[in-house]
Design a protein around this motif. Structure first.
Motif, PDB file in Angstrom:
ATOM      1  N   ARG A 215       0.848  -1.197   0.000  1.00 30.61           N
ATOM      2  CA  ARG A 215       0.000   0.000   0.000  1.00 30.61           C
ATOM      3  C   ARG A 215       0.881   1.243   0.000  1.00 30.61           C
ATOM      4  N   LEU A 216       0.663   2.134  -0.941  1.00 28.20           N
ATOM      5  CA  LEU A 216       1.425   3.376  -1.021  1.00 28.20           C
ATOM      6  C   LEU A 216       0.631   4.481  -0.330  1.00 28.20           C
ATOM      7  N   ASP A 217       1.163   4.994   0.761  1.00 22.05           N
ATOM      8  CA  ASP A 217       0.451   5.993   1.560  1.00 22.05           C
ATOM      9  C   ASP A 217       0.861   7.425   1.235  1.00 22.05           C
ATOM     10  N   LEU A 218       2.073   7.597   0.721  1.00 27.62           N
ATOM     11  CA  LEU A 218       2.578   8.940   0.432  1.00 27.62           C
ATOM     12  C   LEU A 218       3.436   8.899  -0.822  1.00 27.62           C
ATOM     13  N   GLU A 219       3.114   9.748  -1.802  1.00 27.43           N
ATOM     14  CA  GLU A 219       3.903   9.799  -3.035  1.00 27.43           C
ATOM     15  C   GLU A 219       4.324  11.229  -3.318  1.00 27.43           C
ATOM     16  N   ALA A 220       5.600  11.403  -3.614  1.00 22.57           N
ATOM     17  CA  ALA A 220       6.145  12.711  -3.992  1.00 22.57           C
ATOM     18  C   ALA A 220       6.921  12.515  -5.299  1.00 22.57           C
ATOM     19  N   PRO A 221       7.141  13.564  -6.079  1.00 24.39           N
ATOM     20  CA  PRO A 221       6.717  14.940  -5.813  1.00 24.39           C
ATOM     21  C   PRO A 221       5.300  15.213  -6.305  1.00 24.39           C
ATOM     22  N   THR A 222       4.728  16.268  -5.767  1.00 28.74           N
ATOM     23  CA  THR A 222       3.440  16.777  -6.237  1.00 28.74           C
ATOM     24  C   THR A 222       3.581  18.287  -6.405  1.00 28.74           C
ATOM     25  N   VAL A 223       2.568  18.909  -6.985  1.00 29.46           N
ATOM     26  CA  VAL A 223       2.601  20.363  -7.162  1.00 29.46           C
ATOM     27  C   VAL A 223       2.694  21.054  -5.809  1.00 29.46           C
ATOM     28  N   GLU A 224       1.925  20.526  -4.827  1.00 31.95           N
ATOM     29  CA  GLU A 224       1.910  21.128  -3.496  1.00 31.95           C
ATOM     30  C   GLU A 224       3.169  20.796  -2.702  1.00 31.95           C
ATOM     31  N   ALA A 225       3.761  19.636  -2.972  1.00 35.41           N
ATOM     32  CA  ALA A 225       4.933  19.185  -2.224  1.00 35.41           C
ATOM     33  C   ALA A 225       5.983  18.661  -3.206  1.00 35.41           C
ATOM     34  N   PRO A 226       6.852  19.536  -3.701  1.00 36.89           N
ATOM     35  CA  PRO A 226       7.822  19.138  -4.730  1.00 36.89           C
ATOM     36  C   PRO A 226       8.985  18.288  -4.224  1.00 36.89           C
ATOM     37  N   SER A 227       9.131  18.171  -2.907  1.00 35.44           N
ATOM     38  CA  SER A 227      10.216  17.366  -2.341  1.00 35.44           C
ATOM     39  C   SER A 227       9.651  16.319  -1.396  1.00 35.44           C
ATOM     40  N   MET A 228      10.469  15.315  -1.087  1.00 34.63           N
ATOM     41  CA  MET A 228      10.029  14.298  -0.142  1.00 34.63           C
ATOM     42  C   MET A 228       9.777  14.895   1.236  1.00 34.63           C
ATOM     43  N   THR A 229      10.658  15.810   1.667  1.00 30.12           N
ATOM     44  CA  THR A 229      10.485  16.382   3.005  1.00 30.12           C
ATOM     45  C   THR A 229       9.226  17.249   3.096  1.00 30.12           C
ATOM     46  N   ALA A 230       8.909  17.975   2.025  1.00 37.52           N
ATOM     47  CA  ALA A 230       7.681  18.787   2.033  1.00 37.52           C
ATOM     48  C   ALA A 230       6.448  17.881   2.111  1.00 37.52           C
ATOM     49  N   ALA A 231       6.478  16.779   1.353  1.00 39.74           N
ATOM     50  CA  ALA A 231       5.358  15.831   1.375  1.00 39.74           C
ATOM     51  C   ALA A 231       5.255  15.152   2.739  1.00 39.74           C
ATOM     52  N   LEU A 232       6.407  14.792   3.309  1.00 36.23           N
ATOM     53  CA  LEU A 232       6.420  14.131   4.619  1.00 36.23           C
ATOM     54  C   LEU A 232       5.894  15.051   5.708  1.00 36.23           C
ATOM     55  N   ASP A 233       6.256  16.311   5.638  1.00 37.72           N
ATOM     56  CA  ASP A 233       5.791  17.306   6.616  1.00 37.72           C
ATOM     57  C   ASP A 233       4.265  17.355   6.630  1.00 37.72           C
ATOM     58  N   LYS A 234       3.674  17.441   5.451  1.00 29.55           N
ATOM     59  CA  LYS A 234       2.214  17.494   5.343  1.00 29.55           C
ATOM     60  C   LYS A 234       1.574  16.204   5.833  1.00 29.55           C
ATOM     61  N   PHE A 235       2.197  15.086   5.492  1.00 26.46           N
ATOM     62  CA  PHE A 235       1.641  13.781   5.860  1.00 26.46           C
ATOM     63  C   PHE A 235       1.614  13.596   7.372  1.00 26.46           C
ATOM     64  N   ILE A 236       2.719  13.921   8.038  1.00 30.91           N
ATOM     65  CA  ILE A 236       2.779  13.746   9.497  1.00 30.91           C
ATOM     66  C   ILE A 236       1.850  14.726  10.205  1.00 30.91           C
ATOM     67  N   ALA A 237       1.794  15.946   9.700  1.00 36.41           N
ATOM     68  CA  ALA A 237       0.885  16.937  10.293  1.00 36.41           C
ATOM     69  C   ALA A 237      -0.540  16.423  10.293  1.00 36.41           C
ATOM     70  N   GLU A 238      -0.943  15.773   9.211  1.00 31.65           N
ATOM     71  CA  GLU A 238      -2.297  15.231   9.115  1.00 31.65           C
ATOM     72  C   GLU A 238      -2.472  13.967   9.960  1.00 31.65           C
ATOM     73  N   ARG A 239      -1.490  13.065   9.868  1.00 33.61           N
ATOM     74  CA  ARG A 239      -1.590  11.769  10.561  1.00 33.61           C
ATOM     75  C   ARG A 239      -1.490  11.937  12.088  1.00 33.61           C
ATOM     76  N   ASN A 240      -0.670  12.860  12.547  1.00 31.92           N
ATOM     77  CA  ASN A 240      -0.407  12.959  13.983  1.00 31.92           C
ATOM     78  C   ASN A 240      -1.231  14.029  14.698  1.00 31.92           C
ATOM     79  N   LYS A 241      -2.147  14.663  13.964  1.00 28.84           N
ATOM     80  CA  LYS A 241      -2.946  15.700  14.632  1.00 28.84           C
ATOM     81  C   LYS A 241      -3.880  15.055  15.644  1.00 28.84           C
ATOM     82  N   ASP A 242      -4.157  15.803  16.695  1.00 26.98           N
ATOM     83  CA  ASP A 242      -5.035  15.279  17.765  1.00 26.98           C
ATOM     84  C   ASP A 242      -6.461  15.146  17.257  1.00 26.98           C
TER      85      ASP A 242
END
Length: 249
Positions: free
Chosen positions: A222-249
Motif C-alpha cells: 500500500r502506497l500511503d505517500l507519493e512525492a513529488p506533487t505540485v503542493e509538495a515538490p520534495s520528499m520532506t515537504a510531502a512528509l511534513d504534510k503527511f505527518i501533520a495530518e496523521r499525527n494531529k489530535d
C-alpha cells in the motif's frame, strides 16, 4: 496510527540543517537513516571481461559521484594511469567539483551541465565531437545516454563499472518503524529480499518518483505517500504534510 519512528532509506545527511531534522523536532518523531541498497565496484576481473580499454578514450562522462569513485577505484586496481589530456564531462557542477578528490581540478579540462540532466550536457559534448567518450555506468541503467550520443554521431563506449546491491539487515537490527521512505525500485527489491514475509499492516510507506511508486504497487504493498506533487515538490515537504495530518489530535 500516529507516526513516531521513520526509516529513511538514504544515507544520513551530511549537515544538521537537513529538513528531516526540522521535521523530527517539529513533530517529535525519530528519523533513522538506513539505506536498503549500496553501490559497489566491479572487480578488475569483471571489468576486463567487457574488453574495454580505458586509454582508448580521450574523455569521460560522469553522471554521478558514484561513477567518479568507481572509475578511479578501478583505474587504480587496473594500474591504469590517466593522462593529463583526459577531459571530463559532468552532468552538474557538483559532480564536476567532486573530481578534485582524485585529480588536480585546475590542471584538467572539466565541463558540466547546468541542470544535472544529461541532455543539458549534450551541447558541450557535441562541441567536442572529435573526442572518444567513455561512459561509466551502473549495471542498472537506461539507454538515454547511448541514444542521445548516437543521435549526434558521437564516438562513445558505455561500460559497467559499479552495481547496486541489497544492503542486508542483520538479525540484531530492530525493524520497528511506523513509516518507510523509498527512493528507488531497488530499495523495494531489497525490502522483499530482507523480509520475504513482510506484512505492511499499519506501517505507512512513502516514496519519491513514479518508478518507485510503481515498484511498491507491483509488490502488492500500500502506497500511503507519493512525492513529488505540485503542493509538495520534495520528499520532506510531502512528509511534513503527511505527518501533520496523521499525527494531529
Amino acid at each position: 496510527m500516529k507516526i513516531k519512528k521513520i526509516l529513511v532509506s538514504q544515507p544520513k545527511p551530511a549537515t544538521e540543517k537537513s529538513p528531516y531534522y526540522d521535521i523530527a523536532e517539529r513533530y517529535g518523531v525519530e528519523m533513522v537513516f538506513r539505506p536498503f541498497i549500496k553501490v559497489e565496484s566491479l572487480s578488475a576481473k569483471e571489468f576486463r571481461q567487457q574488453k574495454v580499454s580505458i586509454l582508448d578514450h580521450t574523455a569521460v562522462i560522469f553522471t554521478s559521484r558514484h561513477a567518479i569513485d568507481h572509475f578511479f577505484t578501478l583505474c587504480g586496481e587496473l594500474r591504469v594511469t590517466i593522462p593529463e589530456t583526459m577531459k571530463y564531462f559532468c552532468t552538474s557542477e557538483q559532480v564536476a567539483l567532486y573530481i578534485q578528490k582524485y585529480v588536480q581540478y585546475r590542471k584538467r579540462k572539466v565541463f558540466f551541465g547546468a541542470t544535472g540532466k544529461f541532455i543539458d550536457l549534450l551541447p558541450a559534448i557535441v562541441k567536442h565531437s572529435s573526442e572518444k567518450y567513455l561512459a561509466p555506468m551502473s549495471d542498472v541503467h537506461t539507454d538515454e545516454i547511448k541514444d542521445l550520443l548516437d543521435s549526434k554521431k558521437i564516438q562513445h563506449t558505455e561500460v559497467v563499472m559499479y552495481r547496486t546491491v541489497s544492503n542486508d539487515f542483520t538479525p540484531e537490527e530492530k525493524f520497528d518503524y511506523d513509516m518507510l521512505l523509498f527512493f528507488s525500485p531497488a530499495g523495494i527489491s531489497s525490502l522483499i529480499k530482507n523480509f520475504p514475509n513482510f506484512e505492511q499492516k499499519d506501517i505507512a510507506i512513502g516514496c519519491f518518483g513514479p518508478t518507485t511508486a510503481k515498484a511498491i504497487k507491483d509488490a502488492g504493498l500500500r502506497l500511503d505517500l507519493e512525492a513529488p506533487t505540485v503542493e509538495a515538490p520534495s520528499m520532506t515537504a510531502a512528509l511534513d504534510k503527511f505527518i501533520a495530518e496523521r499525527n494531529k489530535d
